[in-house]
Scaffold this motif. Structure first.
Motif, PDB file in Angstrom:
ATOM      1  N   TYR A  40      40.021  36.299  54.168  1.00 25.67           N
ATOM      2  CA  TYR A  40      39.635  36.744  52.874  1.00 25.67           C
ATOM      3  C   TYR A  40      39.698  38.060  52.675  1.00 25.67           C
ATOM      4  CZ  TYR A  40      36.571  36.440  48.670  1.00 25.67           C
ATOM      5  OH  TYR A  40      35.833  36.622  47.203  1.00 25.67           O
ATOM      6  N   ASP A  41      40.286  38.693  51.461  1.00 30.35           N
ATOM      7  CA  ASP A  41      40.664  40.019  51.232  1.00 30.35           C
ATOM      8  C   ASP A  41      39.631  40.725  50.503  1.00 30.35           C
ATOM      9  OD1 ASP A  41      42.604  42.326  51.466  1.00 30.35           O
ATOM     10  OD2 ASP A  41      42.538  42.154  49.393  1.00 30.35           O
ATOM     11  N   MET A  42      38.894  41.714  51.193  1.00 29.42           N
ATOM     12  CA  MET A  42      37.890  42.338  50.338  1.00 29.42           C
ATOM     13  C   MET A  42      38.450  43.316  49.313  1.00 29.42           C
ATOM     14  SD  MET A  42      34.861  41.489  51.658  1.00 29.42           S
ATOM     15  CE  MET A  42      33.943  42.564  50.779  1.00 29.42           C
ATOM     16  N   THR A  43      39.470  43.840  49.246  1.00 34.42           N
ATOM     17  CA  THR A  43      39.837  44.581  48.339  1.00 34.42           C
ATOM     18  C   THR A  43      40.155  44.083  47.018  1.00 34.42           C
ATOM     19  OG1 THR A  43      41.088  45.998  49.862  1.00 34.42           O
ATOM     20  CG2 THR A  43      41.799  46.440  47.486  1.00 34.42           C
ATOM     21  N   THR A  44      40.680  42.933  47.340  1.00 33.00           N
ATOM     22  CA  THR A  44      40.987  41.684  46.308  1.00 33.00           C
ATOM     23  C   THR A  44      39.684  41.462  45.581  1.00 33.00           C
ATOM     24  OG1 THR A  44      42.852  40.967  46.989  1.00 33.00           O
ATOM     25  CG2 THR A  44      42.029  39.596  45.287  1.00 33.00           C
ATOM     26  N   TYR A  45      38.716  41.118  46.550  1.00 29.42           N
ATOM     27  CA  TYR A  45      37.394  40.745  46.014  1.00 29.42           C
ATOM     28  C   TYR A  45      36.579  41.839  44.947  1.00 29.42           C
ATOM     29  CZ  TYR A  45      32.126  40.177  46.584  1.00 29.42           C
ATOM     30  OH  TYR A  45      30.993  40.302  46.396  1.00 29.42           O
ATOM     31  N   ILE A  46      36.595  43.117  45.541  1.00 28.52           N
ATOM     32  CA  ILE A  46      36.139  44.330  44.990  1.00 28.52           C
ATOM     33  C   ILE A  46      36.859  44.516  43.626  1.00 28.52           C
ATOM     34  CG2 ILE A  46      35.733  46.749  44.958  1.00 28.52           C
ATOM     35  CD1 ILE A  46      35.354  46.626  47.980  1.00 28.52           C
ATOM     36  N   TRP A  47      38.178  44.432  43.347  1.00 27.69           N
ATOM     37  CA  TRP A  47      38.747  44.742  42.247  1.00 27.69           C
ATOM     38  C   TRP A  47      38.471  43.400  41.288  1.00 27.69           C
ATOM     39  CZ3 TRP A  47      40.887  48.424  39.432  1.00 27.69           C
ATOM     40  CH2 TRP A  47      41.209  49.451  40.402  1.00 27.69           C
ATOM     41  N   ALA A  48      38.430  42.262  41.842  1.00 27.53           N
ATOM     42  CA  ALA A  48      38.071  40.994  40.965  1.00 27.53           C
ATOM     43  C   ALA A  48      36.782  41.398  40.214  1.00 27.53           C
ATOM     44  CB  ALA A  48      38.023  39.885  41.775  1.00 27.53           C
ATOM     45  N   TRP A  49      35.742  41.799  41.070  1.00 28.33           N
ATOM     46  CA  TRP A  49      34.567  42.033  40.390  1.00 28.33           C
ATOM     47  C   TRP A  49      34.332  43.262  39.351  1.00 28.33           C
ATOM     48  CZ3 TRP A  49      30.464  39.253  39.396  1.00 28.33           C
ATOM     49  CH2 TRP A  49      30.302  38.112  40.057  1.00 28.33           C
ATOM     50  N   VAL A  50      35.280  44.283  39.576  1.00 24.91           N
ATOM     51  CA  VAL A  50      35.437  45.228  38.898  1.00 24.91           C
ATOM     52  C   VAL A  50      35.767  44.857  37.424  1.00 24.91           C
ATOM     53  CG1 VAL A  50      36.442  47.694  38.421  1.00 24.91           C
ATOM     54  CG2 VAL A  50      35.437  47.122  40.742  1.00 24.91           C
ATOM     55  N   LEU A  51      37.080  44.258  37.573  1.00 22.02           N
ATOM     56  CA  LEU A  51      37.781  43.797  36.419  1.00 22.02           C
ATOM     57  C   LEU A  51      36.738  43.016  35.290  1.00 22.02           C
ATOM     58  CD1 LEU A  51      41.214  43.420  37.800  1.00 22.02           C
ATOM     59  CD2 LEU A  51      40.238  45.089  36.054  1.00 22.02           C
ATOM     60  N   ALA A  52      36.213  41.912  36.177  1.00 22.60           N
ATOM     61  CA  ALA A  52      35.182  40.860  35.433  1.00 22.60           C
ATOM     62  C   ALA A  52      33.964  41.563  34.926  1.00 22.60           C
ATOM     63  CB  ALA A  52      34.921  40.001  36.640  1.00 22.60           C
ATOM     64  N   GLY A  53      33.670  42.438  35.667  1.00 18.20           N
ATOM     65  CA  GLY A  53      32.492  43.411  35.164  1.00 18.20           C
ATOM     66  C   GLY A  53      32.676  44.362  33.649  1.00 18.20           C
ATOM     67  N   VAL A  54      34.007  44.808  33.956  1.00 14.09           N
ATOM     68  CA  VAL A  54      34.486  45.538  32.614  1.00 14.09           C
ATOM     69  C   VAL A  54      34.524  44.338  31.255  1.00 14.09           C
ATOM     70  CG1 VAL A  54      36.400  46.710  31.384  1.00 14.09           C
ATOM     71  CG2 VAL A  54      35.856  47.351  34.022  1.00 14.09           C
ATOM     72  N   VAL A  55      35.161  43.155  31.509  1.00 13.08           N
ATOM     73  CA  VAL A  55      35.107  42.212  30.498  1.00 13.08           C
ATOM     74  C   VAL A  55      33.934  41.832  30.128  1.00 13.08           C
ATOM     75  CG1 VAL A  55      36.179  40.072  30.079  1.00 13.08           C
ATOM     76  CG2 VAL A  55      37.606  41.431  31.336  1.00 13.08           C
ATOM     77  N   CYS A  56      32.988  41.406  31.053  1.00 16.43           N
ATOM     78  CA  CYS A  56      31.569  40.927  30.700  1.00 16.43           C
ATOM     79  C   CYS A  56      30.934  42.221  29.791  1.00 16.43           C
ATOM     80  CB  CYS A  56      30.962  40.700  31.852  1.00 16.43           C
ATOM     81  SG  CYS A  56      29.218  40.233  31.712  1.00 16.43           S
ATOM     82  N   LEU A  57      30.800  43.302  30.510  1.00 19.81           N
ATOM     83  CA  LEU A  57      30.140  44.332  29.685  1.00 19.81           C
ATOM     84  C   LEU A  57      30.650  44.608  28.340  1.00 19.81           C
ATOM     85  CD1 LEU A  57      29.391  46.913  32.744  1.00 19.81           C
ATOM     86  CD2 LEU A  57      27.863  45.439  31.611  1.00 19.81           C
ATOM     87  N   LEU A  58      32.006  44.598  28.112  1.00 16.67           N
ATOM     88  CA  LEU A  58      32.792  44.887  26.763  1.00 16.67           C
ATOM     89  C   LEU A  58      32.123  43.742  25.731  1.00 16.67           C
ATOM     90  CD1 LEU A  58      34.492  46.727  24.980  1.00 16.67           C
ATOM     91  CD2 LEU A  58      36.472  45.359  26.164  1.00 16.67           C
TER      92      LEU A  58
END
Length: 473
Positions: A180-198
């Motif tokens: 399991y790749d932690m970098t991919t995990y972090i970026w996935a949540w960052v991008l999801a967070g941007v979409v959710c907040l917007l």
């Protein structure tokens, strides 16, 4: 043009009730309605594994079927129903229903056809006994908790879209486990967070079309942002796969799938129609409140239910998601002040044409899972919240043990994963919870006569607000 007018009046005899639209205005309003419905309609196939082109095709044909059944009097668009997502995901991708994806979709279609048939039966019952029977069978506590269950059952899907990673063999990796790749995990949540907040921001403070298109804008922003960070090497390339676009031609027919009838799949999918039928009634009231006409009387609730049911049956025959009336398009009616149903029929034709645009479908298919997950946090949460709002608006009194018990049993059976039946036929999850709720409401004596308990609150058309939210998506 005279010939077209005659055909229009023949197919849609109520067309004369509305102010005529010119060709340019009809086209402009049609595109606006098509844009309003597009996000929710394409999200359902993206989340369930169905074909996006088929979903758009079924939305267009389904809308035309609805208008034929109602004589063209009610300005409504039919699109993919969110309520069935959880049940469809339980069949599509499950090897118990077939070795290939097409076989699994085929089994799911049988359930959708039966769900549509339920609409048809209910249409006949309403024609004979009147809509008061609906209020008796589906009081606010059953409706509200049922809608909430739909949102809660979908919650894990939204999070899974963000966190799930796949190994070389295509199997899902355990979160934080080996590989399991932690970098991919972090970026996935960052991008999801941007979409959710917007999406939250635009939905809360946006005006007009910006507010109505908040999810579309958020998805496009998330798509472009993910494309930039992955192509520049800032984020892992695994977050987005654009190669699927190349597999589509510019002009390409949707991937239709014929139905088959698996009794287990039917037991999982068909009972959801119990909730969506009740939500259909609410949408008819809401649409009538905006337009200023009593559609429950003319063309009549039995005809609107018939149109919705036939549209859903058609979708099941060709491999599409079940249809439902769209409050997004009701909101467009309120915003523009134009209520002519002809603009909705133009939108339906636009949806049918787009369903054959292969490259466009490919772009939609390439939307990153984390971007979808961010939008779905808002969408699925809103479904659950609308269920709670239904309870509040109808003054369901939870100081009464009768209400508490019905809600408690529904919640635990649906969320706990209870299955009643056998390997051949069974009820589970949302469908089981709703059916048990209806039965409990009928058999438990109601000793409260003050109107504050479970006595149904019959909503009048003038009480309904123009925008109903996403409970029926």
């Amino acid at each position: 043009m005279n010939v077209f007018s005659k055909i229009n009046r023949f197919l849609f005899p109520y067309a004369g009730e509305y102010e005529k639209l010119g060709a340019k205005k009809s086209l402009a309003l049609g595109f606006q309605h098509a844009f309003a419905m597009s996000c929710a309609t394409i999200l359902v196939p993206l989340l369930t594994g169905l074909d996006v082109g088929v979903a758009l095709f079924c939305a267009g044909i389904g809308t035309l079927i609805f208008h034929l059944c109602t004589g063209g009097r009610m300005p409504t668009f039919l699109g993919s129903s969110f309520a069935f997502i959880s049940a469809l995901c339980g069949v599509i991708g499950n090897s118990s229903f077939g070795a290939t994806k097409d076989e699994q979709i085929s089994a799911a279609m049988g359930g959708i056809i039966v769900a549509g048939a339920f609409y048809l039966v209910l249409s006949l019952i309403i024609k004979i006994f009147g809509k008061g029977l609906i209020d008796h069978l589906f009081p606010p506590v059953v409706r509200g908790v049922g809608i909430t269950l739909i949102g809660l059952n979908l919650a894990s899907t939204a999070i899974s879209n963000i966190q799930t990673q796949y190994g070389p063999d295509g199997g899902a990796l355990a979160v934080f486990g080996e590989g399991y790749d932690m970098t991919t995990y972090i970026w996935a949540w960052v991008l999801a967070g941007v979409v959710c907040l917007l999406a939250v921001f635009l939905s809360s403070v946006g005006k007009g079309m910006v507010k109505m298109s908040s999810i579309v804008i958020s998805l496009v922003t998330g798509y472009v942002l993910t494309l930039l960070v992955t192509k520049t090497g800032i984020a892992p390339a695994a977050l987005m796969d654009t190669s699927v676009i190349a597999s589509y031609s510019w002009i390409q027919a949707p991937h239709f799938v014929l139905p088959s009838f698996n009794i287990t799949a039917i037991g999982m999918i068909a009972p959801i129609a119990i909730v969506t039928c009740v939500e259909h009634v609410g949408d008819v009231y809401a649409n009538g409140a905006v337009v200023g006409k009593k559609f429950t009387e003319k063309p009549g609730l039995h005809r609107t239910m018939l149109g919705d049911g036939l549209a859903t049956v058609f979708a099941g025959l060709v491999g599409g998601p079940p249809n439902t009336t769209y409050s997004e398009n009701t909101a467009v009616l309120a915003a523009t002040g134009n209520y002519n149903p002809a603009s909705l029929r133009v939108a339906a034709l636009i949806a049918i044409l787009i369903s054959f645009f292969g490259k466009g479908i490919g772009v939609i298919q390439s939307v990153p899972n984390c971007v979808l997950g961010g939008a779905c946090i808002v969408l699925y949460g809103m479904i659950a919240s609308v269920g709670l709002r239904t309870l509040v608006e109808n003054h369901v009194d939870f100081t009464k043990n009768r209400n508490l018990c019905i809600a408690a049993v529904m919640l635990v059976l649906a969320i706990g994963g209870a299955v009643i039946g056998n390997s051949t036929f069974s009820f589970s999850n949302i469908g089981l919870g709703i059916i048990v709720g209806i039965i409990l409401n009928l058999i438990i004596p109601n000793t409260e006569k003050d109107g504050k308990g479970l006595v149904p609150h019959v909503v009048k058309e003038e009480e309904v607000l123009p925008e109903r939210g996403d409970a029926d998506r």
